[in-house]
Design an enzyme around this catalytic site. Structure first.
Site, PDB file in Angstrom:
ATOM      1  N   ASP A 102       0.856  -1.189   0.000  1.00  0.00           N
ATOM      2  CA  ASP A 102       0.000   0.000   0.000  1.00  0.00           C
ATOM      3  C   ASP A 102       0.894   1.242   0.000  1.00  0.00           C
ATOM      4  OD1 ASP A 102       0.177   1.177   2.784  1.00  0.00           O
ATOM      5  OD2 ASP A 102      -0.478  -0.851   3.303  1.00  0.00           O
ATOM      6  N   SER A 103       0.292   2.343  -0.364  1.00  0.00           N
ATOM      7  CA  SER A 103       1.080   3.557  -0.586  1.00  0.00           C
ATOM      8  C   SER A 103       1.927   3.941   0.636  1.00  0.00           C
ATOM      9  CB  SER A 103       0.118   4.667  -0.989  1.00  0.00           C
ATOM     10  OG  SER A 103       0.668   5.904  -0.706  1.00  0.00           O
TER      11      SER A 103
END
Ligand code: URA
Length: 234
Positions: A102-103
């Protein structure tokens, strides 16, 4: 590798045709005339009838390990023009990240243009554990860590057993290692949310036997041939 084999494998012509070109002096390597049996690597400049031979792109399989920084997306492209892991790697090949982080998560991500390897890691027959270092909010109790290890129920179903290890508990924080062999969306964060110890920092340390090691944030390296063989064996 012998030049006739090298050029034949890279689709230039048959070995016999290449041998004829060598006999007639039509092939030079790094500006020099050559004889039969000359050895070459990808780093040599091979000229055939004065023209530089370029290895076809599709044959050129590349494998990188990147230490993804926070804020970078694990995608090949982003519609909104945000920075992606592919943007961080300097190559002309069309790369795809294998799996996602995830970012907000840092750490190990593999990028390749090899579709077969891509599928093997995404849908492995065996078990590929992905190891994460996490800092959690609060001092997690052993019983909550073992709940996470045994498996917790998330919105999209139960998680498989995981391996966990406590590194440190102090000043309202806990540092843990967790290894999981699935890839549900934001899985590690959701597993610790389930025991009320949200993740405040997350970094993937390893994908199976492939370790981040001393790779700095934002840096990448090519996988070694051993690592590539390992991926192919999955
Ligand atoms: N678990 C997460 O929460 N995030 C990731 O990026 C990977 C695993």
């Amino acid at each position: 590798m012998r030049i006739n084999k090298y050029l034949a494998q890279n689709g230039y012509a048959s070995r016999r045709e290449i041998d004829k070109l060598i006999e007639s002096g039509d092939i030079k390597v790094n500006g020099k005339e050559i004889m039969q049996g000359q050895k070459v690597t990808d780093n040599d400049k091979i000229f055939i009838k004065g023209k530089l031979f370029e290895k076809p792109k599709s044959e050129n399989k590349v494998y990188f390990l990147l230490n993804k920084p926070r804020g970078v997306l694990s995608a090949a492209k982003d519609d909104r023009g945000r920075k992606t892991v592919v943007d961080l790697i300097d190559t002309n090949e069309r790369l795809y990240p294998i799996g996602r982080l995830d970012s907000e998560t840092e750490g190990a991500i593999i990028l390749t243009n090899d579709g077969d390897v891509f599928n093997k890691v995404i849908h492995p027959k065996g078990e590929v554990y992905k190891e994460y270092f996490a800092i959690l909010k609060g001092e997690i109790k052993d019983k909550d860590l073992s709940r996470v290890a045994k498996g917790v129920i998330l919105d999209d179903g139960p998680t498989l057993p995981a391996k966990t290890k406590i590194l440190k508990r102090a000043q309202g924080r806990s540092e843990v290692i967790i290894s999981i062999r699935e890839g549900k969306n934001r899985q590690v964060r959701r597993m610790f949310d389930a025991v009320k110890h949200p993740v405040v920092y997350l970094r993937r340390e390893a994908i199976g036997k492939i370790n981040l090691g001393k790779l700095e944030l934002g840096q990448y390296r090519k996988l070694t041939s051993q690592e590539i063989n390992y991926l192919k064996s999955l």
